[in-house]
Design a protein around this motif. Structure first.
Motif, short mmCIF file in Angstrom:
data_model
loop_
_atom_site.label_atom_id
_atom_site.label_comp_id
_atom_site.label_asym_id
_atom_site.label_seq_id
_atom_site.Cartn_x
_atom_site.Cartn_y
_atom_site.Cartn_z
N ASP A 82 2.65 -9.06 0.38
CA ASP A 82 3.13 -7.85 1.05
C ASP A 82 3.37 -8.08 2.54
O ASP A 82 4.20 -7.41 3.15
CB ASP A 82 2.13 -6.70 0.86
N GLY A 83 2.63 -9.03 3.13
CA GLY A 83 2.89 -9.37 4.53
C GLY A 83 4.31 -9.84 4.73
O GLY A 83 4.99 -9.46 5.68
N ILE A 84 4.78 -10.68 3.80
CA ILE A 84 6.16 -11.16 3.86
C ILE A 84 7.14 -10.03 3.61
O ILE A 84 8.15 -9.88 4.32
CB ILE A 84 6.37 -12.30 2.85
N VAL A 85 6.86 -9.20 2.62
CA VAL A 85 7.76 -8.10 2.28
C VAL A 85 7.97 -7.18 3.48
O VAL A 85 9.11 -6.90 3.88
CB VAL A 85 7.23 -7.29 1.08
N TYR A 86 6.88 -6.71 4.07
CA TYR A 86 7.01 -5.75 5.17
C TYR A 86 7.59 -6.39 6.43
O TYR A 86 8.39 -5.78 7.14
CB TYR A 86 5.65 -5.10 5.46
N TYR A 113 -2.07 -1.57 7.84
CA TYR A 113 -3.16 -0.70 7.39
C TYR A 113 -2.74 0.26 6.28
O TYR A 113 -3.53 1.10 5.86
CB TYR A 113 -3.70 0.09 8.58
N ASN A 114 -1.51 0.13 5.81
CA ASN A 114 -1.07 0.98 4.71
C ASN A 114 -1.78 0.56 3.41
O ASN A 114 -1.94 -0.64 3.14
CB ASN A 114 0.44 0.87 4.55
N LYS A 115 -2.16 1.52 2.60
CA LYS A 115 -2.88 1.23 1.36
C LYS A 115 -2.06 0.39 0.39
O LYS A 115 -2.62 -0.29 -0.49
CB LYS A 115 -3.29 2.53 0.68
N ASN A 116 -0.74 0.42 0.52
CA ASN A 116 0.12 -0.37 -0.36
C ASN A 116 0.17 -1.85 0.01
O ASN A 116 0.66 -2.67 -0.77
CB ASN A 116 1.54 0.20 -0.36
N PHE A 117 -0.33 -2.19 1.19
CA PHE A 117 -0.43 -3.59 1.60
C PHE A 117 -1.70 -4.14 0.94
O PHE A 117 -2.77 -4.16 1.54
CB PHE A 117 -0.52 -3.66 3.13
N GLU A 153 6.42 -2.86 -3.83
CA GLU A 153 6.12 -1.80 -2.87
C GLU A 153 7.00 -0.58 -3.10
O GLU A 153 8.12 -0.69 -3.62
CB GLU A 153 6.34 -2.33 -1.45
N PRO A 154 6.52 0.60 -2.69
CA PRO A 154 7.33 1.82 -2.84
C PRO A 154 8.63 1.71 -2.05
O PRO A 154 8.63 1.27 -0.89
CB PRO A 154 6.42 2.91 -2.25
N LEU A 155 9.73 2.10 -2.66
CA LEU A 155 11.03 1.98 -2.01
C LEU A 155 11.11 2.80 -0.73
O LEU A 155 11.73 2.37 0.25
CB LEU A 155 12.13 2.41 -2.99
N LEU A 156 10.48 3.98 -0.73
CA LEU A 156 10.50 4.80 0.48
C LEU A 156 9.81 4.09 1.64
O LEU A 156 10.31 4.10 2.77
CB LEU A 156 9.83 6.14 0.22
N LEU A 157 8.70 3.44 1.36
CA LEU A 157 7.97 2.71 2.40
C LEU A 157 8.79 1.52 2.91
O LEU A 157 8.77 1.21 4.11
CB LEU A 157 6.62 2.24 1.88
N LEU A 158 9.51 0.88 2.02
CA LEU A 158 10.37 -0.23 2.44
C LEU A 158 11.50 0.26 3.33
O LEU A 158 11.86 -0.39 4.32
CB LEU A 158 10.92 -0.96 1.21
N PHE A 159 12.06 1.41 2.99
CA PHE A 159 13.11 2.00 3.82
C PHE A 159 12.55 2.38 5.19
O PHE A 159 13.20 2.14 6.23
CB PHE A 159 13.69 3.23 3.13
N ILE A 160 11.35 2.93 5.23
CA ILE A 160 10.71 3.26 6.50
C ILE A 160 10.47 1.99 7.31
O ILE A 160 10.67 1.97 8.53
CB ILE A 160 9.39 4.02 6.25
N SER A 161 10.07 0.93 6.63
CA SER A 161 9.86 -0.36 7.32
C SER A 161 11.15 -0.86 7.93
O SER A 161 11.16 -1.40 9.05
CB SER A 161 9.31 -1.39 6.32
N PHE A 162 12.24 -0.70 7.20
CA PHE A 162 13.56 -1.08 7.70
C PHE A 162 13.90 -0.27 8.97
O PHE A 162 14.40 -0.83 9.96
CB PHE A 162 14.60 -0.81 6.61
N LEU A 163 13.57 1.01 8.95
CA LEU A 163 13.81 1.86 10.13
C LEU A 163 12.91 1.45 11.29
O LEU A 163 13.33 1.52 12.45
CB LEU A 163 13.58 3.33 9.78
#
Length: 239
Positions: free
Chosen positions: A105-109, A96-100, A30-40
């Protein structure tokens, strides 16, 4: 212990687990920026938890040394509210993100959101109670939040790609995370009973075992696995 050291101690387990799950996403990361946003989002879910918990705690009073009251406290006043607060960000935004685009990816997010929650919570605990609490939480509370997140993410990963059972699997995601979270907390809440604390550790170990299996199953279910294998084979054949 100085401020920087305590902050590092509070941040380290959540960040380490996040990196671990990122590296487990072997086929299409997954994109690192999206992972950081998920963390937030996970940190923001702490605020949601506070907003829900305040009126609930006023309406539902529980006694500390009552096993039934502590059951209600663990499963409903803590686990359900916290997991629901995380669930809404994973299920209704990241879902609903296109990267999912694969079950893993369910586990990742879910884990990224869970680690955002656990890290902010950890910062509060470490600065309030100090070094010993921080060290204990490295091996207990933060990894426990990771297992709850893997349970949630496993079912949401299935729900994303199973249209007929999407609602049922989504509800199952919330219930699975709530069950393991409630079980873990309940045994700690009634730890005044001699020896009962070991049951919390046992529930955490079971969570680890199931989480490893869930990770493996979704890795094997990736639609990108053949592309990954073909890429490795091509690299091996290149002179």
């Amino acid at each position: 212990m100085d401020f920087i050291s305590l902050l590092a101690l509070a941040l380290a387990p959540g960040v380490a687990i996040g990196i671990y799950i990122y590296l487990k996403d072997k086929h299409e990361r997954e994109p690192l920026l999206l992972l950081f946003i998920s963390f937030l989002y996970g940190a923001l879910s702490v605020v949601v938890t506070w907003m829900i918990s305040m009126p609930v705690n006023l309406l539902i009073l529980t006694k500390e040394e009552d096993v039934v009251h502590q059951f209600v406290n663990a499963f409903f006043k803590v686990a359900l509210i916290e997991e629901f607060s995380k669930f809404i960000f994973v299920r209704f935004i990241l879902f609903y993100n296109k990267n999912f685009n694969e079950p893993f990816d369910g586990i990742v997010y879910a884990v990224m959101v869970g680690m955002g929650f656990a890290t902010l919570e950890n910062i509060a605990y470490v600065f309030q109670y100090g070094l010993v609490t921080g060290i204990l939480r490295v091996f207990t509370a933060v990894p426990a939040h990771a297992t709850f997140a893997v349970m949630m993410g496993f079912f949401l990963g299935k729900a994303k790609f199973t249209h007929r059972q999407r609602i049922g699997l989504s509800v199952g995601a919330l219930l699975a995370a709530t069950f393991f979270h409630g079980l873990y907390d309940y045994f700690w809440f009634i730890a005044y009973i001699p020896g009962i604390g070991i049951c919390a550790i046992v529930s955490l170990i079971i969570g680890f075992i199931l989480s490893r299996k869930a990770i493996r199953l979704h890795q094997q279910a990736s639609p990108f696995i053949d592309q990954h294998l073909e890429g490795n084979e091509q690299q091996r054949l290149e002179p």
